[in-house]
Design a protein around this motif. Structure first.
Motif, short mmCIF file in Angstrom:
data_model
loop_
_atom_site.label_atom_id
_atom_site.label_comp_id
_atom_site.label_asym_id
_atom_site.label_seq_id
_atom_site.Cartn_x
_atom_site.Cartn_y
_atom_site.Cartn_z
N ARG A 1 0.85 -1.03 -0.12
CA ARG A 1 0.25 0.09 0.05
C ARG A 1 1.01 1.19 -0.02
O ARG A 1 0.52 2.27 -0.67
CB ARG A 1 -0.82 -0.01 1.07
CG ARG A 1 -1.91 1.16 1.28
CD ARG A 1 -2.54 1.25 2.79
NE ARG A 1 -3.18 0.19 2.78
CZ ARG A 1 -4.65 -0.11 2.43
NH1 ARG A 1 -5.04 0.87 1.51
NH2 ARG A 1 -5.31 -1.10 2.57
N HIS B 1 -7.62 1.35 -2.03
CA HIS B 1 -8.49 0.58 -1.36
C HIS B 1 -8.72 -1.00 -2.07
O HIS B 1 -8.26 -1.05 -3.08
CB HIS B 1 -9.78 0.98 -0.69
CG HIS B 1 -10.69 1.74 -2.12
ND1 HIS B 1 -10.39 2.78 -2.55
CD2 HIS B 1 -11.75 0.95 -2.52
CE1 HIS B 1 -11.26 3.05 -3.61
NE2 HIS B 1 -12.03 1.86 -3.43
N HIS B 2 -9.61 -1.70 -1.29
CA HIS B 2 -10.09 -3.21 -1.91
C HIS B 2 -8.43 -3.78 -2.55
O HIS B 2 -8.25 -4.29 -3.61
CB HIS B 2 -10.73 -2.99 -3.28
CG HIS B 2 -11.37 -4.07 -3.61
ND1 HIS B 2 -12.50 -4.77 -2.85
CD2 HIS B 2 -11.07 -5.09 -4.80
CE1 HIS B 2 -12.80 -5.94 -3.30
NE2 HIS B 2 -11.93 -5.99 -4.48
N HIS C 1 -5.55 -6.44 -2.22
CA HIS C 1 -5.26 -7.75 -1.86
C HIS C 1 -4.05 -8.36 -2.38
O HIS C 1 -3.77 -7.90 -3.54
CB HIS C 1 -6.38 -8.84 -2.27
CG HIS C 1 -7.81 -8.60 -1.79
ND1 HIS C 1 -8.39 -8.69 -0.54
CD2 HIS C 1 -8.79 -7.79 -2.24
CE1 HIS C 1 -9.46 -8.21 -0.12
NE2 HIS C 1 -9.88 -7.56 -1.35
N GLU D 1 -4.20 -7.20 -6.21
CA GLU D 1 -5.31 -6.45 -7.13
C GLU D 1 -5.69 -5.24 -5.95
O GLU D 1 -5.49 -5.50 -4.69
CB GLU D 1 -6.41 -7.32 -7.31
CG GLU D 1 -7.28 -7.70 -6.16
CD GLU D 1 -8.39 -8.65 -6.21
OE1 GLU D 1 -8.46 -9.21 -7.57
OE2 GLU D 1 -9.31 -8.68 -5.31
N ALA D 2 -6.12 -4.22 -6.60
CA ALA D 2 -6.49 -3.04 -5.90
C ALA D 2 -7.07 -1.87 -6.52
O ALA D 2 -7.05 -1.99 -7.77
CB ALA D 2 -5.20 -2.44 -5.33
N HIS D 3 -7.82 -0.93 -6.01
CA HIS D 3 -8.43 0.04 -6.36
C HIS D 3 -7.75 1.30 -6.17
O HIS D 3 -7.42 1.49 -5.16
CB HIS D 3 -10.11 0.26 -6.05
CG HIS D 3 -10.88 -0.68 -6.44
ND1 HIS D 3 -12.39 -0.57 -6.33
CD2 HIS D 3 -10.87 -1.97 -7.03
CE1 HIS D 3 -12.93 -1.74 -6.74
NE2 HIS D 3 -12.25 -2.42 -7.00
N CYS E 1 -16.36 4.68 -5.71
CA CYS E 1 -15.94 3.36 -5.94
C CYS E 1 -16.74 2.44 -6.78
O CYS E 1 -18.07 2.66 -6.79
CB CYS E 1 -15.65 2.52 -4.59
SG CYS E 1 -15.03 0.97 -4.79
N GLY F 1 -16.92 -0.87 -6.99
CA GLY F 1 -17.33 -2.24 -6.68
C GLY F 1 -18.31 -2.02 -5.49
O GLY F 1 -18.73 -1.07 -5.00
N CYS G 1 -18.35 -1.07 -1.71
CA CYS G 1 -17.16 -0.75 -1.11
C CYS G 1 -17.18 1.20 -1.18
O CYS G 1 -18.19 1.90 -1.90
CB CYS G 1 -15.95 -0.86 -1.96
SG CYS G 1 -16.00 -0.29 -3.76
N GLN H 1 -11.75 2.45 2.22
CA GLN H 1 -11.65 1.04 3.02
C GLN H 1 -10.58 0.43 2.49
O GLN H 1 -9.87 0.44 1.40
CB GLN H 1 -12.97 0.71 2.62
CG GLN H 1 -13.19 -0.13 1.19
CD GLN H 1 -14.25 -0.85 1.06
OE1 GLN H 1 -15.48 -0.27 1.08
NE2 GLN H 1 -14.23 -2.11 1.12
#
Length: 318
Positions: A238, A251-252, A254, A266-268, A308, A310, A313, A317
């Motif tokens: 991050r 955020h989001h 992983h 993966e991420a936003h 976002c 998603g 979401c 976050q």
């Protein structure tokens, strides 16, 4: 809000074919060595069991059981290695590389059970030590030491690239140490009649196997639990992404290991107003690849104004 798909082409959804780039001979030669190692360990197991029964040595039988587990582990590792080389398909879009991780979990779990069984047997014999023929014990333990070292040499090449084979390689080194311990026990019995030395050394062998199996099983479980690689924890990833120009937030997020050799992220990405989404994604991918060695990445871009994409979401976050 574009998705980045180029990482999928780069990774090819799988590891390179082992036979590519002129490495086929290397791997086939290594696997022939693996077959020889299995045959040698099976023969040694039979010899040690017979010798243990004749001599009355539980330590020798303990070493035989460990050698048998090594042979079985090599067979499982070999089968899993063959499965892992299968290309990705519709059912397994990431490929079959995790077959080796599953096999490693089986092997280590069996080792834990074996070590606990050996400890219980040794504890009972420690209370009432039986008669043991020290000469037979030393002869077979010496043979085991030579074979353990030979097996380790046969598996050394493949051990550098496979968690399964590496585990088998380390097990054989542990076996060599066990054989040295059994030799010492046989010598103490032969010279001083210390019958308790055999079960006492068996307890040491059991403890060594248990410690070794438990320490090696942790990273295997981490992969199967979709854990991030130790060198690429989510917060570190991050920070690296948020340090990139044009990225206001993440955020989001992983991060997980797909198998022993590949990780994925993966991420936003929340972009600053006016930032070029495609260029930002390319820079973030380059930073992640350089800092953490992760080449399989999927990023979705958005702005604070767009919100976002998603379901359920929100900006900010995890």
């Amino acid at each position: 809000m574009p998705h980045d798909h180029s990482a999928h082409e780069q990774s090819g959804h799988g590891r390179p074919e082992h036979g590519s780039s002129g490495r086929g001979h290397h791997h086939h030669g290594g696997e022939r060595g693996l077959g020889m190692a299995v045959a040698i360990n099976l023969a040694l197991t039979v010899a040690q069991v017979v010798g243990g029964i004749v001599s009355g040595s539980v330590a020798l039988i303990a070493d035989a059981v460990h050698n048998l587990s090594d042979a079985v582990a090599l067979i499982i590792a070999f089968a899993a290695r063959r499965i892992a080389r299968r290309p990705a398909d519709g059912a397994m879009s990431f490929g079959y590389a995790r077959a080796e991780v599953v096999a490693a979990l089986i092997n280590y779990t069996v080792l834990v059970v074996i070590s606990l069984w050996l400890a219980s047997e040794a504890a009972m014999r420690l209370i009432d030590p039986p008669e043991v023929a020290g000469g037979i014990v030393m002869a077979l333990a010496g043979l085991a030491l030579v074979i353990d070292l030979a097996t380790a040499l046969l598996t050394w090449r493949l051990a550098r690239e496979s968690t399964n084979i590496r585990a088998a390689f380390l097990h054989n080194l542990a076996d060599a140490g066990s054989s040295v311990a059994v030799l010492l026990g046989g010598l103490l019995i032969w010279l001083y009649g210390l019958r308790w030395a055999d079960p006492a050394i068996t307890l040491l062998i059991s403890g060594w196997i248990l410690w070794h199996a438990l320490s090696e099983i942790v990273p295997v479980i981490r992969i199967l639990m979709l854990g991030a690689p130790p060198e690429a924890e989510a917060e570190a990833v991050r920070r690296a992404i948020e340090a990139e120009a044009g990225v206001e937030g993440v955020h989001h997020l992983h991060v997980w290991q797909m198998d022993e050799h590949r990780a994925s992220v993966e991420a936003h990405l929340v972009l600053a107003d006016g930032a070029d989404g495609g260029e930002a994604v390319r820079r973030v991918k380059a930073r992640i690849a350089e800092a953490f060695g992760i080449h399989h990445a999927t990023f979705e871009t958005e702005t604070r104004a767009s919100g976002c994409a998603g379901t359920g979401c929100r900006i900010g976050q995890v």
